[in-house]
Design a protein around this motif. Sequence first.
Motif, mmCIF file in Angstrom:
data_model
loop_
_atom_site.group_PDB
_atom_site.id
_atom_site.type_symbol
_atom_site.label_atom_id
_atom_site.label_comp_id
_atom_site.label_asym_id
_atom_site.label_seq_id
_atom_site.Cartn_x
_atom_site.Cartn_y
_atom_site.Cartn_z
ATOM 1 N N UNK A 126 -6.679 -6.060 -3.251
ATOM 2 C CA UNK A 126 -6.024 -5.865 -4.563
ATOM 3 C C UNK A 126 -5.854 -7.228 -5.229
ATOM 4 N N UNK A 178 5.538 -9.037 -2.310
ATOM 5 C CA UNK A 178 5.680 -8.004 -3.349
ATOM 6 C C UNK A 178 4.325 -7.437 -3.742
ATOM 7 N N UNK A 179 3.337 -8.316 -3.856
ATOM 8 C CA UNK A 179 1.993 -7.848 -4.259
ATOM 9 C C UNK A 179 1.361 -7.022 -3.131
ATOM 10 N N UNK A 182 2.995 -3.609 -3.404
ATOM 11 C CA UNK A 182 2.445 -2.925 -4.584
ATOM 12 C C UNK A 182 1.003 -2.501 -4.317
ATOM 13 N N UNK A 185 0.731 0.588 -2.258
ATOM 14 C CA UNK A 185 1.005 1.803 -3.048
ATOM 15 C C UNK A 185 -0.193 2.105 -3.954
ATOM 16 N N UNK A 186 -0.880 1.050 -4.348
ATOM 17 C CA UNK A 186 -1.999 1.225 -5.287
ATOM 18 C C UNK A 186 -3.270 1.672 -4.602
ATOM 19 N N UNK A 187 -3.239 1.708 -3.234
ATOM 20 C CA UNK A 187 -4.463 2.090 -2.511
ATOM 21 C C UNK A 187 -4.613 3.615 -2.545
ATOM 22 N N UNK A 188 -3.617 4.305 -3.012
ATOM 23 C CA UNK A 188 -3.550 5.792 -2.979
ATOM 24 C C UNK A 188 -4.786 6.445 -3.557
ATOM 25 N N UNK A 189 -4.918 7.737 -3.321
ATOM 26 C CA UNK A 189 -6.009 8.590 -3.820
ATOM 27 C C UNK A 189 -7.348 8.177 -3.218
ATOM 28 N N UNK A 191 -8.758 6.211 -1.518
ATOM 29 C CA UNK A 191 -8.818 5.087 -0.557
ATOM 30 C C UNK A 191 -9.739 5.493 0.588
ATOM 31 N N UNK C 165 -3.814 -0.130 -10.556
ATOM 32 C CA UNK C 165 -4.221 -0.859 -9.336
ATOM 33 C C UNK C 165 -5.468 -1.687 -9.623
ATOM 34 N N UNK C 166 -5.739 -2.625 -8.705
ATOM 35 C CA UNK C 166 -6.951 -3.467 -8.819
ATOM 36 C C UNK C 166 -7.617 -3.505 -7.444
ATOM 37 N N UNK C 167 -8.941 -3.509 -7.434
ATOM 38 C CA UNK C 167 -9.633 -3.602 -6.134
ATOM 39 C C UNK C 167 -10.886 -4.471 -6.298
ATOM 40 N N UNK C 273 -1.717 5.319 -8.333
ATOM 41 C CA UNK C 273 -1.900 4.661 -9.645
ATOM 42 C C UNK C 273 -2.513 5.623 -10.656
ATOM 43 N N UNK C 276 -7.520 2.584 -11.776
ATOM 44 C CA UNK C 276 -7.767 1.423 -10.899
ATOM 45 C C UNK C 276 -8.987 0.656 -11.413
ATOM 46 N N UNK C 601 5.652 -9.119 -10.861
ATOM 47 C CA UNK C 601 4.389 -9.636 -10.292
ATOM 48 C C UNK C 601 3.480 -10.199 -11.374
#
Lengths: 193, 417, 994, 110
Positions: A126, A178-179, A182, A185-189, A191, C165-167, C273, C276, C601
């Motif tokens: 991320x 913190x990142x 976050x 949590x953002x890895x959802x769906x 992943x 989100x970012x990847x 999110x 993404x 952040x």
Amino acid sequence: MLEALYRTARALPLGRAAADPARSGIVIQPAGAEARFALRVRDPGASAAGLPLDGPINSVRGDDRRWIARLGPDEWLIGCDEAEADHLPAAIAADLGERAHAVVDVSHRNVGIDVSGPLAAAALNAGCPLDLGEAAFPAGSATRTLFGKAEIVLIRRPGPEPRYRVECWRSFATYVHGLLVEASLGVGETARR
Amino acid sequence: MRRFSLSSLLSESLKGHRGWGRQWRDPQPKPAYDVVIVGGGGHGLATAYYLATVHGITNVAVLEKGWIGGGNTGRNTTIIRSNYLYDESAALYEHALKLWEGLSQELNYNVMFSQRGVLMLAHNLHDVQSFKRHVYANRLNGIDNEWLTKEECKEFCPPIDISGSLRYPVLGGALQRRAGTARHDAVAWGYARGADARGVDIIQNCEVKGIRRDASGAAIGVETTRGYIGAGRIGVVAAGHTSTVMAMADVRMPLESYPLQALVSEPVKPVFPCVVMSNAVHAYISQSDKGELVIGAGTDQYTSYSQQGGLHITTHTLDAICEVFPQFTRMRMLRSWGGIVDVTPDRSPIIGTTPVANLFVNCGWGTGGFKATPGSGHVFAHTLATGSPHAINAPFTLDRFRTGRLIDEAAAAAVAH
Amino acid sequence: MAQPFRLSRGGRIDRTRPVRFTFNGRTVEGFHGDSVASALLANGIHLVGRSFKYHRPRGILSHGPDEPSALLSVDRGPGRIDPNNRASVVEARDGLKTLSQNHWPSLEHDIGAVNDLLSPVFVAGFYYKTFMWPRTFWDKVYEPFIRAAAGLGKAPAVPDPDRYANRHAHCDVLVVGAGPAGLTAALAAARTGKRVILADEGPEPGGALLHDVTAEIDGRPAAEWLSATLAELDSRENVVLLPRTTAFGYYNHNHVALAERVTDHVANPGTAPRERLWQVRAGEVVLAGGSHERPLVFADNDRPGILLAESVRVFLNRYGVAPGRRIVFATSGASAYAAALDAKAAGLAVTLVDLRTEAECGPELARLKAAGVEILTGHTVVGSKGTKRVTGLIVAPVDRAGRCGPRRVLDCDCVGMSGGWTPAVHLFSQSRGKLAYDERLDAFLPGTSAQAERSAGAAKGTYDLAEVLKEGFAAGAAAAGSDERKSFTASPTLTGFKPVRAMPTDADPTKVRAFVDFQNDVTAKDIKLAVREGFHSIEHVKRYTTTGMATDQGKTSNMNALGIVAGQLDKTLPGVGTTTFRPPYTPVTFGTLVGPARHALFDPIRTTPIHEWAEAQGALFENVALWRRAWYFPKAGEDIHAAVARECEAVRKGVGIFDASTLGKIEVVGPDAAEFMNRIYVNPWLKLEVGRCRYGLMLKEDGYILDDGVVARIAPDCFHVTTTTGGAPRVLAHMEDYLQTEWPDLKVFLTSTTEQWAVIALQGPKAREVIAPLVDGIDLSPAAFPHMAMRTGTICGVPTRLFRVSFTGELGFEINVPSDHAKAVWEAIWEAGQRHGITPYGTETMHVLRAEKGYIIIGQETDGTVTPDDVGLAGMIAKAKKDFVGKRSLARPDVVASGRKQLVGLVTDDPKLVLDEGAQIVDDPGQPIPMRMLGHVTSSYWSPNCSRSIAMALVADGRALQGRPLHVTTPEGFAQVTVVDPVFFDPKGERIHA
Amino acid sequence: MLLIACPYCGNRPETEFRCGGQAHIARPADPAALSDEQWSGYLFVRDNPRGVHAERWNHVHGCGRWFNALRDTVSDRFLETYKMGEKPSRTESTEAGSTPVKSTQAEARA
């Protein structure tokens, strides 16, 4: 250094609470109080104080308790128990003999955060732009890189599941932690892979 | 050239708009001209216009390698202001702003110059100090620039969040009310139409490949993709390509050309009344007449002629915009692009003579050239007509880098203690 | 009856799962799998918007992302409202609220339509020709009116609660588009075991196969082949399949940006999110993004109910929706015949009009005739009927010379138009590839590549299904470095079209409005006007008419516009060229690009080990670079002035404690350390004894001050260097640059220790008494431990580097202790200091105290254009040194010339007046504007200890003006001041040496 | 975002690097000997070519080393990167259109 006497009183910036924010299998755990040294020397011998110096750049040797990561042609980051910290610099100096070198205690500068789990790489990606696939960043890899807007040292440790140690400067610890939270949590769906 | 007005528009509306004629001709290049201007952007076309209207010199050619207004003129975020710190810059940009204030009428071409105000936000004590220094210096240079409390900033630009919850809370701002924006394409077309009507030849698809010099070393003409063209005087106004053109006369420049990116959002109803610039988070924003948010920030970090940059510049720019204006997070980016900006060591332009006789240069505008277009053209026309700089561009010499007489506007703004 | 236009069978929608959403408040029912567009059409709703300029009624043109007209505001709850959503892309789900845009008072009755009546005046570029008189009216009257009419939807008004989100991702092969070409490419690459990412903008992979219901592949129905292929891809670990993901940007070195719509189609996404951003670094890229159908350009071709022909086919076959019951297909090519066949098969009334003569048609003609459809070949379209919904298409036969025969109206409630196909070369062009024009396909195709990519299928002009599958497989295999190839059998595709720009017409082309760019209301006559006025470059035509500048970025208009321009200039299409394809391919949410960099952040918030303690004491903080620094410590009822006055007095009279941990610190170690310091600083370092400190000044090579700080010699080969807070990264980089690139032979190493050491500054007459009981191993007596010295020892049992330095002019110590022990040591000192009245102070007091002593602060007294002599520090320059960084520049003419601004003190005649920092200074306030300015105030405070205001300033030749009056700007006007020496307090410096 | 082949670490994303401008402008051994004209040339004048450019890069968020590179400023393609003190194997005259840079770290390192 008379630091051995005062090891216990260290106030670590992040405490020790482990977390799996999204229950997605990504465990984020701030490390305990460890000693760290920044070693700088040009064309070193094979090793110093039992720490191998001849590994390739961007690799780490040793185990979780005592390790040495080669970050550049003349730069290493060493991690060890606080108990050993008092005499490590002298031991290194002895082995390096005449070679000009610098061993600087950065135990209080660096903060470690351990990240593990099947989706650990996805969370790190991320903020970290590196390829963390098996071929590009296998266990035993270590490098300085970016995580979002903070500079980190990223170490991949051996184990059945992906295990990483993230090292950053103390005042960036809140942001990096913190990142990471976050990101998990953002890895959802999607992943999946 | 048919005069533009409501009456001419209405009369043409009845006749299927057949009678407008061309806004500028597409002539074949003549063998020679009194003045050849290399570069058909806003500055080059303005130079030609003022040569004709102020100095009566009309045997002039503007050579453009692509289509006029296709360089930085067509790629900037259209911000116009004159609240610069140093006397030399203040005089130059205020000279331009005064010309902007009558330009649509002067050119008989609506360049849509709208004085909606430029508000520079202060996010820390250093910003407050730096902006007040600008406000006071501008006052003594006769330039309008006023210090606003954060409440006054909010009143002038309602979308601003002064709740103090931002990472870098707004502490106040410096507002220049006479500043604003203009329609960039129309500036190039307006000057082109005006110059062409007075006999200036605007020659597109004509790239300069060499500069011919006589025995004494004086410049006498240019080799182009459409043949050799002789010139009494040559004015190089090629922005990002200045180094390559000047190298044709063995003149090496203190310039580096960087990609400067900008982007627009999808069009929405009016929501953003003015221009806001923010140094601490380094981004700027305004809303065009078509309803798009026009957003820009800094350059990429390496020199490039590709008119393209990295995605991380766009994401960092939008980080900043969404931090200061969280409500725009759901807006969508419609288009992003890049220009090539020629940057000098002190971020100030170079307008004047060069070591080669008959060869003059107007460059180094970096990220701030559009706002100076009329002023730059006017003083450079004077320089080309008389052979020596106008009082306003006299300090902006190539030689200042030798003597150390720098005019460093960026340094004053950027340093954080 | 709900969904009157829903076909009884067919479509990939789930008829067992109804969904309900609202459109302008009216409930609309559809099924799971519907897009908002298909659900609206199922309910016979075509009028969905008003066009940008003429506010003409507009309907749905396309099933895909190139939709220019059906743009809706979508409300997914508070803070989740955004404008300009393409109805075709938004998936229908329960609870969605959608609204039409750009009309007042309502969609049906929009007064903006008056623009339509005035359209003869409102031609392209009309606004450049008027609104110039009277001058002030532009800002006050004309522009506000134009701005109110412009724009489409409303901007969101409140911060967005969604997560983004970012990847960063890496793969060997990235395949863009999961149509037949993309699927076989992914299959071929996946089988080599390499890492593959397959992305498709649709909710379901399959592309044209999702609506090509009659096609067969390798002997079985396309749908079966599709599910088998997807099953294989899903089973492979090395494949990541990303639906709802648009590849929108192709940047340098195969860095490709994708936007994934993660949960917009889900009612309650939980913590997942909304979208993404994928930043993919791909070894190789396969571009299989398909192609776009071209509308026909004829008078009034923009009425609701007029769609692209293939889109009619998609709504029929994929969504089971009939866009109308009497459909007229108007075309210049074969693909519309397939749509007509499927419409006929669905039991709808179908007529087809083909511009081509019978001879120019292929096998499609016979197939459609056999299905009993009336076909009018050799006919053009000259207009349409109806306002808020099409009711008829006006056609006419046309001869070889383009002359039209008698008009005929074909009654209908839907039109499917097709003017040919344009391969989607956006990403190829963004990758800096050169396009090549193909005469036969009347299209620009990928030509020479600049990066590691290849195109396959319709994206490179290949339309036949078998050929597309084969090409895809070959591209995927080659991208994965395999030479395996595979061909497929498939039912033939109806391909081929006759290029047409504006349709031949019997009307006056300068009068009728044939739309080229539906969203920006640009007509064929607008483009012809632009060319007449001299705008010959396609870039000029685009900017003058705004064709191709709308949210669809010309996907349905660019080729038609280009064709019209080429015709006017009597040139070929490549002769005119194309405009530049720029990211994004389709609009991307700001939030997606920002990702997690929001709120806390957005930027790291750097705090020191003493931060919590200061917060508990009620400190207010200021931002300094990324750090939060305690600004001042107000007690109950105190404002900043009262607090600072108290803090200043405490330091001068008793003892103050200050957190200086943010100062940069660098350990400079090695045998050549002193030599290196000599080269980088202006000062001499070779003879500095161990345990002594020196105030170092560092210049840039141009001679201007870069940074300063106290340096202590820890050992013969080790210096402890401090820098300013803001300068820390800059100084370390500056040093590493010279060491590695100019002086690689020097044996010296740099290590940042900024955060290894916390710094507790203890300043004031009582400082020594406070720490005496806490310090071991160090003789604190003045003789043994003079000012500007450093000793190592322990404090509270913690190892310390104890500096005796002062930035306040008082007896001062800077106690460096390892960071994790700092709070404990600070609290111990705080305790010990209570009986001495120890007082915490912040940066504001530090500023006042150092100004009282005339000490400069980098970035306040200096601004990157100030030399050592300017601030009276020339004395620090080592005379003996032949060279150091910046020295040569100090000899430049303008640096040695008179008139430079020099540091002075200023005292106001009215001692109570505190000047503004940044105020300008003149000698004669009466001179006319522009006034000659001599300099500016750099620092200005109320000084409790001098009980008057004090200020430091840079003034031209200031040192020669001691005692002279000057005038300084104030908000009201000017204030008179006198030039004095910049040291206001204890000029002889006795206190510091106590 | 560029992909830059650090001579020590292999291919890394541009955000880990800082560009240091034109390369091979060595700091004069004896600056005092230079005229103001020559000194301003050293400080400020740059080739700024539209084509192959020898430039300095620092892998600041990586191995920390400075190195040089040849990059085409029109295509932004890197022809070559080489360590400080070394010479590039290619000169400006050789062709600018070399094969595209290998794009994944794995391949570059393998």
